[in-house]
Design a protein around this motif. Structure first.
Motif, short mmCIF file in Angstrom:
data_model
loop_
_atom_site.label_atom_id
_atom_site.label_comp_id
_atom_site.label_asym_id
_atom_site.label_seq_id
_atom_site.Cartn_x
_atom_site.Cartn_y
_atom_site.Cartn_z
N ILE A 83 -13.01 1.07 12.45
CA ILE A 83 -12.40 0.97 11.36
C ILE A 83 -12.84 0.00 10.37
O ILE A 83 -13.25 -1.17 10.72
N THR A 104 -9.36 -1.74 5.72
CA THR A 104 -8.44 -0.65 5.99
C THR A 104 -7.22 -1.24 6.03
O THR A 104 -6.81 -1.91 6.89
N THR A 115 -3.87 -5.04 7.36
CA THR A 115 -5.08 -4.98 6.67
C THR A 115 -6.07 -5.27 7.79
O THR A 115 -6.24 -6.44 8.12
#
Length: 299
Positions: A214, A218, A297
């Motif tokens: 990831i 993101t 986040t």
């Protein structure tokens, strides 16, 4: 793990690059079945229940499932008093959102508002989905299931096998007394179910690991949904057999039956399962549940 599953086919492709034999895979030849995508997630802060029922049909393996249309589809709302006596019956007529989509919403062209207010949602209300599809009649019943909020959501530092997994730590507080079941949605068709057998009435936290990398920055949206025992068992089996690689209502590796019943030709309104006709059944599920959402986040 996804990374491992992607790696193995690549190795096999290299190993057998010079092989020209064609391997034919024999797939089961089964008749199409109706697939009902009826998980309705409720935000109690909104005025109305966001009803969206999707209809598809199963087909051969390895093919995208085609959408399908109903001849008629409604949701019945039955309200009971605290003693279990029926005191009110309402209906919500649905119509296809746009031609050819197979998505059904409260009919915007009806004479009266067909939307279901969220104030109707409590344990004394039963919802019944009734639809007619290609001459057959289907039915599913459910009660609304509320859920507690996520207490906190943080990123952890632990890893598993490959060393590049992303850990998120989720915490919530289970209500006392009653038995509770939960469904967690981690996005990208990744789900987890849990029941409060070992933490009833307690604060509980756990770690979930994303195997695929990831990117930092993101934003992940993670949900907790309240479910009853029947939906919990359905999702547990579906997650196990699909390997978390498909959506909630996509055709799994093996046929998993939900709570939608083919009642064509039955004259007993109390029959709401497939026990008496084991070979006559659709797929999918109808449920109206509360959803609590938190975002994080990734760093």
């Amino acid at each position: 793990m996804k990374g491992l599953w992607l790696f193995v086919p690549c190795c096999l492709a290299i190993l057998f690059l010079s092989c020209e034999d064609v391997i034919e895979v024999e797939v089961p030849d089964t008749p199409p079945r109706l697939l009902v995508e009826g998980l309705i997630r409720v935000d109690e802060q909104e005025a109305f229940v966001p009803v969206r029922i999707g209809l598809k049909e199963t087909n051969s393996f390895f093919e995208e499932l085609p959408v399908s249309q109903a001849e008629n589809i409604i949701i019945g709302i039955e309200r009971f008093d605290s003693d279990g006596n029926l005191i009110e019956i309402l209906t919500s007529s649905l119509a296809e959102e746009a031609p050819g989509t197979g998505i059904y919403i409260p009919d915007p062209d009806a004479t009266f508002d067909q939307r279901i207010p969220t104030v109707f949602l409590d344990e004394n209300v039963r919802f019944t989905l009734q639809l007619r599809h290609k001459g057959r009649q289907y039915l599913a019943q459910t009660n609304y299931v509320p859920v507690v909020p996520i207490d906190f959501l943080v990123q952890g530092k632990a890893t598993l096998f490959e060393g590049d997994e992303t850990e998120v730590i989720v915490a919530f507080t289970d209500p006392p007394v009653e038995k509770n079941y939960y469904l967690f949605d981690f996005g990208s068709a990744e789900f987890l179910v849990t029941e409060d057998t070992f933490y009833q009435g307690q604060f509980f936290q756990f770690s979930y690991f994303y195997v695929d990398p990831i990117e930092p920055g993101t934003e992940l949206q993670i949900s907790i949904l309240g479910v009853d025992k029947t939906f919990y068992n359905y999702m547990d089996l579906l997650i196990t057999q699909s390997g978390n690689q498909q959506g909630v209502f996509q055709t799994p590796v093996a046929t998993v039956r939900g709570n939608v019943v083919d009642v064509t030709g039955l004259d007993n309104e109390e029959i709401v399962d497939n026990t008496g006709r084991p070979d006559v059944f659709p797929l999918g599920y109808f449920a109206i549940v509360q959803e609590q959402v938190r975002t994080i986040t990734i760093q």
